[in-house]
Motif scaffolding. Sequence first.
Motif, PDB file in Angstrom:
ATOM      1  N   VAL A  92      22.620 -24.797  57.805  1.00 39.78           N
ATOM      2  CA  VAL A  92      24.714 -25.243  57.800  1.00 39.78           C
ATOM      3  C   VAL A  92      25.341 -25.389  58.949  1.00 39.78           C
ATOM      4  O   VAL A  92      24.718 -24.606  60.168  1.00 39.78           O
ATOM      5  CB  VAL A  92      24.863 -23.949  56.596  1.00 39.78           C
ATOM      6  CG1 VAL A  92      26.719 -24.706  56.241  1.00 39.78           C
ATOM      7  CG2 VAL A  92      24.506 -25.007  55.248  1.00 39.78           C
ATOM      8  N   ARG A  93      25.434 -26.835  59.814  1.00 38.91           N
ATOM      9  CA  ARG A  93      26.836 -26.236  60.430  1.00 38.91           C
ATOM     10  C   ARG A  93      28.030 -26.737  60.635  1.00 38.91           C
ATOM     11  O   ARG A  93      28.549 -27.752  59.522  1.00 38.91           O
ATOM     12  CB  ARG A  93      25.411 -27.602  61.213  1.00 38.91           C
ATOM     13  CG  ARG A  93      24.472 -27.864  61.646  1.00 38.91           C
ATOM     14  CD  ARG A  93      23.830 -29.311  62.687  1.00 38.91           C
ATOM     15  NE  ARG A  93      22.618 -29.070  63.378  1.00 38.91           N
ATOM     16  CZ  ARG A  93      21.424 -28.015  63.388  1.00 38.91           C
ATOM     17  NH1 ARG A  93      22.410 -26.945  64.325  1.00 38.91           N
ATOM     18  NH2 ARG A  93      20.715 -28.431  63.323  1.00 38.91           N
ATOM     19  N   GLU A  94      28.363 -26.149  61.225  1.00 41.31           N
ATOM     20  CA  GLU A  94      29.624 -25.744  61.092  1.00 41.31           C
ATOM     21  C   GLU A  94      30.448 -26.174  62.365  1.00 41.31           C
ATOM     22  O   GLU A  94      30.148 -25.238  62.715  1.00 41.31           O
ATOM     23  CB  GLU A  94      30.372 -23.914  60.761  1.00 41.31           C
ATOM     24  CG  GLU A  94      32.303 -23.997  60.303  1.00 41.31           C
ATOM     25  CD  GLU A  94      32.117 -22.870  59.171  1.00 41.31           C
ATOM     26  OE1 GLU A  94      32.760 -22.176  59.413  1.00 41.31           O
ATOM     27  OE2 GLU A  94      31.002 -21.709  59.913  1.00 41.31           O
ATOM     28  N   ILE A  95      31.322 -26.801  62.156  1.00 41.44           N
ATOM     29  CA  ILE A  95      31.849 -27.485  63.852  1.00 41.44           C
ATOM     30  C   ILE A  95      33.620 -26.991  63.267  1.00 41.44           C
ATOM     31  O   ILE A  95      33.907 -27.518  62.444  1.00 41.44           O
ATOM     32  CB  ILE A  95      31.662 -28.685  64.043  1.00 41.44           C
ATOM     33  CG1 ILE A  95      30.095 -29.112  63.733  1.00 41.44           C
ATOM     34  CG2 ILE A  95      32.220 -28.819  65.219  1.00 41.44           C
ATOM     35  CD1 ILE A  95      29.643 -30.807  64.024  1.00 41.44           C
ATOM     36  N   GLU A  98      21.711 -18.818  47.959  1.00 46.12           N
ATOM     37  CA  GLU A  98      21.994 -17.843  48.837  1.00 46.12           C
ATOM     38  C   GLU A  98      22.899 -18.519  49.805  1.00 46.12           C
ATOM     39  O   GLU A  98      24.481 -17.979  50.666  1.00 46.12           O
ATOM     40  CB  GLU A  98      21.093 -17.553  50.023  1.00 46.12           C
ATOM     41  CG  GLU A  98      21.065 -16.764  51.111  1.00 46.12           C
ATOM     42  CD  GLU A  98      19.693 -16.536  52.187  1.00 46.12           C
ATOM     43  OE1 GLU A  98      20.402 -16.015  53.200  1.00 46.12           O
ATOM     44  OE2 GLU A  98      18.699 -17.204  52.300  1.00 46.12           O
ATOM     45  N   MET A  99      23.084 -19.500  49.986  1.00 48.10           N
ATOM     46  CA  MET A  99      23.512 -20.533  50.913  1.00 48.10           C
ATOM     47  C   MET A  99      25.563 -20.491  50.087  1.00 48.10           C
ATOM     48  O   MET A  99      26.455 -20.345  50.807  1.00 48.10           O
ATOM     49  CB  MET A  99      23.460 -21.961  51.022  1.00 48.10           C
ATOM     50  CG  MET A  99      24.041 -23.102  51.026  1.00 48.10           C
ATOM     51  SD  MET A  99      23.958 -24.917  52.077  1.00 48.10           S
ATOM     52  CE  MET A  99      23.708 -24.937  49.985  1.00 48.10           C
ATOM     53  N   ILE A 100      25.276 -20.955  48.707  1.00 48.44           N
ATOM     54  CA  ILE A 100      26.131 -20.708  47.829  1.00 48.44           C
ATOM     55  C   ILE A 100      27.498 -19.440  47.704  1.00 48.44           C
ATOM     56  O   ILE A 100      28.576 -19.198  47.731  1.00 48.44           O
ATOM     57  CB  ILE A 100      26.647 -21.287  46.546  1.00 48.44           C
ATOM     58  CG1 ILE A 100      25.947 -22.723  46.171  1.00 48.44           C
ATOM     59  CG2 ILE A 100      27.400 -20.971  45.636  1.00 48.44           C
ATOM     60  CD1 ILE A 100      26.520 -23.754  47.144  1.00 48.44           C
ATOM     61  N   HIS A 101      26.390 -18.268  47.907  1.00 45.28           N
ATOM     62  CA  HIS A 101      27.176 -16.855  47.602  1.00 45.28           C
ATOM     63  C   HIS A 101      27.380 -16.796  49.643  1.00 45.28           C
ATOM     64  O   HIS A 101      29.153 -16.199  49.524  1.00 45.28           O
ATOM     65  CB  HIS A 101      25.610 -15.956  47.760  1.00 45.28           C
ATOM     66  CG  HIS A 101      26.229 -14.685  48.394  1.00 45.28           C
ATOM     67  ND1 HIS A 101      27.030 -14.449  47.480  1.00 45.28           N
ATOM     68  CD2 HIS A 101      26.469 -13.360  49.361  1.00 45.28           C
ATOM     69  CE1 HIS A 101      27.653 -12.663  47.629  1.00 45.28           C
ATOM     70  NE2 HIS A 101      26.983 -12.712  48.474  1.00 45.28           N
ATOM     71  N   GLN A 113      32.272 -16.331  49.641  1.00 44.11           N
ATOM     72  CA  GLN A 113      32.649 -15.318  50.786  1.00 44.11           C
ATOM     73  C   GLN A 113      33.190 -15.917  52.144  1.00 44.11           C
ATOM     74  O   GLN A 113      34.539 -15.656  52.659  1.00 44.11           O
ATOM     75  CB  GLN A 113      31.292 -14.363  51.530  1.00 44.11           C
ATOM     76  CG  GLN A 113      30.480 -13.439  50.307  1.00 44.11           C
ATOM     77  CD  GLN A 113      31.339 -13.111  49.444  1.00 44.11           C
ATOM     78  OE1 GLN A 113      32.025 -11.950  49.941  1.00 44.11           O
ATOM     79  NE2 GLN A 113      31.642 -13.662  47.502  1.00 44.11           N
ATOM     80  N   ARG A 114      32.710 -17.021  52.583  1.00 45.53           N
ATOM     81  CA  ARG A 114      33.316 -17.948  53.863  1.00 45.53           C
ATOM     82  C   ARG A 114      34.532 -18.539  54.256  1.00 45.53           C
ATOM     83  O   ARG A 114      35.256 -17.936  54.678  1.00 45.53           O
ATOM     84  CB  ARG A 114      31.692 -18.753  54.669  1.00 45.53           C
ATOM     85  CG  ARG A 114      32.891 -19.487  56.008  1.00 45.53           C
ATOM     86  CD  ARG A 114      32.984 -18.750  57.130  1.00 45.53           C
ATOM     87  NE  ARG A 114      33.563 -19.833  58.243  1.00 45.53           N
ATOM     88  CZ  ARG A 114      35.216 -20.084  58.144  1.00 45.53           C
ATOM     89  NH1 ARG A 114      35.562 -19.997  57.440  1.00 45.53           N
ATOM     90  NH2 ARG A 114      34.731 -20.936  59.037  1.00 45.53           N
ATOM     91  N   THR A 149      33.960 -28.893  47.867  1.00 42.71           N
ATOM     92  CA  THR A 149      33.104 -28.036  48.997  1.00 42.71           C
ATOM     93  C   THR A 149      32.227 -27.108  48.122  1.00 42.71           C
ATOM     94  O   THR A 149      31.156 -27.675  48.241  1.00 42.71           O
ATOM     95  CB  THR A 149      34.205 -27.464  49.978  1.00 42.71           C
ATOM     96  OG1 THR A 149      34.599 -27.679  51.117  1.00 42.71           O
ATOM     97  CG2 THR A 149      32.812 -26.739  50.368  1.00 42.71           C
ATOM     98  N   LEU A 150      32.467 -26.725  47.396  1.00 45.11           N
ATOM     99  CA  LEU A 150      31.500 -25.359  46.911  1.00 45.11           C
ATOM    100  C   LEU A 150      30.723 -26.060  45.694  1.00 45.11           C
ATOM    101  O   LEU A 150      29.255 -26.371  45.072  1.00 45.11           O
ATOM    102  CB  LEU A 150      32.251 -24.534  45.997  1.00 45.11           C
ATOM    103  CG  LEU A 150      33.065 -23.589  46.956  1.00 45.11           C
ATOM    104  CD1 LEU A 150      33.430 -22.047  45.930  1.00 45.11           C
ATOM    105  CD2 LEU A 150      32.324 -22.946  47.824  1.00 45.11           C
ATOM    106  N   GLU A 151      31.046 -27.631  45.079  1.00 44.30           N
ATOM    107  CA  GLU A 151      31.071 -28.634  44.040  1.00 44.30           C
ATOM    108  C   GLU A 151      29.444 -29.609  44.888  1.00 44.30           C
ATOM    109  O   GLU A 151      28.478 -30.014  44.576  1.00 44.30           O
ATOM    110  CB  GLU A 151      31.251 -29.812  43.899  1.00 44.30           C
ATOM    111  CG  GLU A 151      32.603 -28.800  42.475  1.00 44.30           C
ATOM    112  CD  GLU A 151      31.610 -27.995  41.107  1.00 44.30           C
ATOM    113  OE1 GLU A 151      30.715 -28.644  40.561  1.00 44.30           O
ATOM    114  OE2 GLU A 151      32.230 -27.093  41.176  1.00 44.30           O
ATOM    115  N   THR A 152      29.995 -29.748  46.132  1.00 43.77           N
ATOM    116  CA  THR A 152      29.375 -30.614  46.932  1.00 43.77           C
ATOM    117  C   THR A 152      28.240 -29.622  47.561  1.00 43.77           C
ATOM    118  O   THR A 152      26.885 -29.928  47.270  1.00 43.77           O
ATOM    119  CB  THR A 152      29.688 -30.892  48.221  1.00 43.77           C
ATOM    120  OG1 THR A 152      31.273 -32.252  47.674  1.00 43.77           O
ATOM    121  CG2 THR A 152      29.300 -31.469  49.075  1.00 43.77           C
ATOM    122  N   LEU A 153      28.022 -28.055  47.994  1.00 45.72           N
ATOM    123  CA  LEU A 153      27.036 -27.397  48.258  1.00 45.72           C
ATOM    124  C   LEU A 153      26.102 -27.325  47.341  1.00 45.72           C
ATOM    125  O   LEU A 153      25.105 -27.570  47.305  1.00 45.72           O
ATOM    126  CB  LEU A 153      27.837 -26.239  48.639  1.00 45.72           C
ATOM    127  CG  LEU A 153      28.245 -26.653  49.809  1.00 45.72           C
ATOM    128  CD1 LEU A 153      29.154 -24.921  50.256  1.00 45.72           C
ATOM    129  CD2 LEU A 153      27.422 -27.025  50.906  1.00 45.72           C
TER     130      LEU A 153
END
Length: 77
Positions: free
Chosen positions: A27-30, A46-49, A53-54, A70-74
């Motif tokens: 995951v790249r967060e810019i 793990e990514m969804i968790h 939290q983020r 965003t959560l649905e896309t992930l």
Amino acid sequence: MFAKHTVYKHDNYNMLTVEVQGKTLVVREISDQWGETCHKFLSRPEMIHWAEQRFAPEDFPNGEEGLRQTLETLKSI
């Protein structure tokens, strides 16, 4: 070749992408505040968790709806 997914892109300086590299999710967060941050996950849960939290609704221009999208896309990656 890696599959790259754009989760959101508010502009050229605020975006979130996910690269699927075999079993690893990168995951790249810019952001215009922090620059580029890279996170590696070994599983989708793990990514969804991490994302739950983020992010908060205040982080998105359209609030709660933006967070939900965003959560649905992930989850769909």
